[in-house]
Design a protein around this motif. Structure first.
Motif, PDB file in Angstrom:
ATOM      1  N   GLN A   1       0.843  -1.181   0.000  1.00 37.78           N
ATOM      2  CA  GLN A   1       0.000   0.000   0.000  1.00 37.78           C
ATOM      3  C   GLN A   1       0.890   1.247   0.000  1.00 37.78           C
ATOM      4  OE1 GLN A   1      -3.132   0.057   2.965  1.00 37.78           O
ATOM      5  NE2 GLN A   1      -3.451  -2.165   2.805  1.00 37.78           N
TER       6      GLN A   1
ATOM      7  N   LYS B   1      -3.212   0.793  -3.624  1.00 32.60           N
ATOM      8  CA  LYS B   1      -2.662  -0.537  -3.380  1.00 32.60           C
ATOM      9  C   LYS B   1      -2.143  -1.105  -4.686  1.00 32.60           C
ATOM     10  CE  LYS B   1      -3.678  -5.014  -1.225  1.00 32.60           C
ATOM     11  NZ  LYS B   1      -4.683  -5.811  -0.475  1.00 32.60           N
TER      12      LYS B   1
ATOM     13  N   GLN C   1       0.920   5.164   0.406  1.00 30.10           N
ATOM     14  CA  GLN C   1       0.016   6.118   1.040  1.00 30.10           C
ATOM     15  C   GLN C   1       0.625   7.525   1.084  1.00 30.10           C
ATOM     16  OE1 GLN C   1      -1.850   4.863   4.689  1.00 30.10           O
ATOM     17  NE2 GLN C   1      -1.812   2.686   4.113  1.00 30.10           N
TER      18      GLN C   1
ATOM     19  N   CYS D   1      -4.551   6.348  -0.507  1.00 24.72           N
ATOM     20  CA  CYS D   1      -3.805   5.101  -0.653  1.00 24.72           C
ATOM     21  C   CYS D   1      -4.059   4.501  -2.029  1.00 24.72           C
ATOM     22  CB  CYS D   1      -4.229   4.107   0.436  1.00 24.72           C
ATOM     23  SG  CYS D   1      -3.553   2.436   0.233  1.00 24.72           S
TER      24      CYS D   1
END
Length: 737
Positions: free
Chosen positions: A537, A554, A539, A552
């Motif tokens: 992830q 992924k 962020q 975020c």
């Protein structure tokens, strides 16, 4: 980093006994790598080398404007004469089929492995209704049709989507000569299914079987091989070599032989020794019951694989390719194998193509980042006519493992009075133009002929690096992972780390993130790796950290053709928790940002930097001298190919991870020692140390009683002292008065 070891071990899980008792293994540029256009290769190899026909229960429009063979003629233009229309039957649901066959006699000894295929839809006459929406691809193994790919959902075409590429799962791939494409549903037309073109992409290799007598020579002239029809032949450079039940148990290599792949039968223990086997990348050695066994390792001599440099027999320069999505920049390509970007000091041979003219160019503003894993350089030329404009093509470079990749960042020109060669064209002012390659209009500027100065591996014996971990900078660079063509909330997979595999990925060091196209400070979290699939992830925050919404993206990593692929799984935001946290349970979803982004909230990821771990190499020669440093975070295994071995330690040596796997005697010169970080002791290990306290394992007593039983000092029992050194086992002393 020693590229040879990493290349040999990168993709292997089972190995054969391979010994080079007096020589070394090297790696060279791939002759045929993943991504080759198989249909073009077959088509261009000669007339009659393939056939195309309709499958059973299918009627084909055989008019002169649309013969069935047009499906593989290479014409992807929006052209009615190149299309293929297949009649489904008068409203009945009979599937439309196309059978593509490669003629066996035209390609003796070749293997064709399709890894992906591209469909081009028709562009006129009810195009969307006639385009395939549900279909499958099968390969004929000689007895049965094997499923290679099948759609799991309806493929909805639109006017903006002209082509789609589909990846065949690795577990479904194989070597086939016949492929059956079956359409079970189209966009709604009850009578016709239409296609513009089908292209197969993948691997093309030769396969030869060893048939030489014991001690026979592997060279360029001796006919010690059998081709696919059982006919004797000499070695074909770049072919796959198979050592089965027939033939000898020892092979002598003469000179340098380029090899695409080596396979051994499970019971074969053939020993290969002598000259050089130059493994094409990515190198693979399959089957057998043992490990790779090598006595001598060295770095490969530099091999330039970028075709932009003209050889004596070439007549047409190969340009850096243009980015199909952005004509003002180029696509990433592999430039040079076995080059160290931090050690490159300059460039020669660069030529800027302006229209039909070649302009010799000089390199300016060569800038490397800290550590040298990325760099940029501007190639400029001053035109000789008034008002004497300067033209400039900027090249971006990235170190990916042992190789250097590059792409064109921009092509510009300047008529500004007073501007000099060497001025930085990154600054505002110069006009931008398109990047031109061989397939593009000559209105822009092309670049070819670039050769690096420095950074090459000399081929001399250097410090051996075993499975050394390395940072890999994605050739995507500042380009963002693309969103899906059919769903803006997720992404499509793209090649991110060439030549690597997910199983070796152990960390994502850094990545970039953006909010509505504006770069933000990024951190990486929640990295996982299940061997075949890894996720992380990335962020950031829409504003200052802890103030705006936490966002975020992924990213998922999977194995694919040519290396590790990456895709954006989702883009999410959270106003309730404004610091890093797990977003899998967050429900607020945004669009994926990439170059096609227009409006709305969207987040993107770029600048991925990953670390890949190494593996191990077995030293199995009967005699071996550790005459150079052995570095890296891989594992060194000492295990003789047969009988016993003696390893001479000439000076103080340190190894991080070691496996003891056979009868090995360590002979130490005066003042020498061997210090091992961690050790694995196999059941067959019988380690004898000549001298006392010269072999250390760990920094304290760590071996179990059973493990200590595998060690001896000058043939006598051994123990481990408090410092981890192997010492003579204490005996009972009896004094008689």
């Amino acid at each position: 980093m020693n590229a040879t070891i990493n290349v040999l071990r990168r993709r292997l899980s089972a190995f054969a006994a391979l010994s080079c008792a007096s020589g070394y293994l090297t790696a060279s540029a791939a002759v045929n790598g993943p991504g080759v256009d198989i249909t073009a290769f077959v088509r261009n190899s000669g007339v009659g080398n393939y056939t195309v026909e309709a499958g059973s229960s299918t009627v084909v429009n055989q008019g002169s404007s649309a013969p069935i063979a047009a499906a593989f003629d290479g014409n992807t233009a929006a052209d009615a004469d190149a299309r293929v229309l297949i009649r489904n039957g008068s409203g009945d649901p009979t599937p439309a089929r196309i059978l593509y066959s490669i003629v066996d006699s035209a390609f003796i000894g070749y293997d064709f492995e399709v890894c992906s295929f591209t469909l081009y839809r028709v562009t006129r006459d009810s195009a969307l209704e006639r385009s395939p929406t549900e279909f499958k691809l099968e390969g004929w193994d000689g007895s049965n049709w094997k499923l290679l790919f099948e759609t799991d959902e309806t493929q909805a075409w639109d006017w903006d989507t002209y082509q789609r590429t589909y990846t065949i799962p690795s577990e479904n791939r194989g070597s086939y000569r016949k492929y059956l494409f079956t359409v079970t549903k189209n966009g709604g037309d009850p009578y016709w299914t239409g296609l513009q073109e089908i292209m197969f992409h993948g691997n093309i290799t030769h396969g030869l079987v060893w048939n030489g007598s014991d001690g026979a020579r592997w060279n360029a002239t001796d006919a010690n091989w059998l081709d696919g029809t059982g006919v004797s032949t000499n070695w074909i450079p770049g072919a796959k070599a198979f050592f089965g039940e027939r033939g000898s148990t020892s092979v002598t290599v003469e000179g340098t032989n380029v090899v695409g792949e080596i396979s051994f039968s499970p019971t074969n223990t053939c020993t290969i020794s002598g000259g050089t086997l130059a493994m094409t990348l990515p190198a693979e050695i399959h089957a057998g019951n043992g490990d790779i066994v090598a006595s001598e390792m060295t770095d490969a001599a530099p091999v330039d694989v970028y075709k932009g440099y003209l050889d004596a027999n070439e007549t047409q320069p190969e340009y850096f390719p243009v980015d199909p999505d952005n004509k003002n920049q180029g696509s990433w390509i592999l430039l040079w194998r076995n080059r160290k970007l931090p050690d490159i000091t300059g460039f020669t041979g660069a030529v800027i193509r302006q229209g039909s003219d070649n302009r010799p160019a000089q390199a300016y503003n060569f800038i490397k980042d800290e550590g040298g894993v990325t760099a940029s350089v501007q190639f400029q030329h001053l035109l000789s006519y008034d008002p004497y404009p300067i033209i400039c093509v900027k090249l971006l470079l990235a170190q990916c493992g042992a190789d250097v990749y590059g792409r064109i960042a921009y092509a510009k020109y300047s008529y500004v009075e007073g501007r000099q060669l060497g001025d930085d064209f990154d600054a505002s002012g110069p006009g931008a133009t398109t990047v031109s390659d061989y397939n593009v209009s000559s209105s822009g500027y092309g670049l070819f002929g670039v050769k690096p100065v420095g950074g090459e591996l000399s081929g001399e014996p250097l410090a051996v690096s075993v499975g050394e971990s390395a940072k890999y900078v994605s050739p995507l660079g500042e380009r963002y992972l693309p969103k899906s063509a059919t769903n803006s909330k997720t992404g499509d997979a793209v090649l991110c780390f060439p030549g690597c595999r997910v199983a070796d990925l152990f960390a994502i060091d850094s990545a970039g993130i953006c909010y509505n196209g504006s770069p933000k400070s990024a951190t990486v979290h929640y990295f996982t790796n299940s061997v075949t699939n890894a996720t992380v992830q990335v962020q950031g925050n829409t504003g200052d950290p802890g103030v705006g919404a936490q966002l975020c993206v992924k990213v998922e990593f999977t194995d694919g053709v040519g290396g590790v692929y990456a895709r954006a799984v989702y883009a999410k935001y959270d106003w309730s928790i404004k610091t890093a946290h797990d977003f899998d349970g967050v429900t607020s979803i945004a669009d994926i940002y990439d170059e096609t982004y227009v409006t709305g909230a969207a987040y993107g990821v770029n600048d991925l930097v990953a670390e890949f771990k190494g593996s191990r190499v077995t030293f199995g020669a009967p005699t071996l001298t550790l005459d150079r440093e052995i570095t890296g975070d891989g594992t060194v295994r000492f295990a003789p190919l047969s009988g016993s071995q003696t390893v001479t330690v000439p000076a103080a040596r340190t190894l991080d991870k070691v496996v003891f796997g056979g009868a090995t005697t360590f002979a130490f010169n005066q003042g020498a020692s061997l210090s091992v970080g961690t050790a694995e002791i196999e059941d067959a290990a019988a380690v004898n140390v000549s001298g006392e306290s010269l072999l250390r394992i760990g920094t304290s007593k760590g071996l179990t009683k059973g493990e200590r039983a595998h060690f001896a000092i000058n043939g006598a029992g051994a123990m481990q002292d408090d410092g981890g050194w192997i010492v003579r086992k204490s005996g009972m002393t009896v004094t008689i008065r």
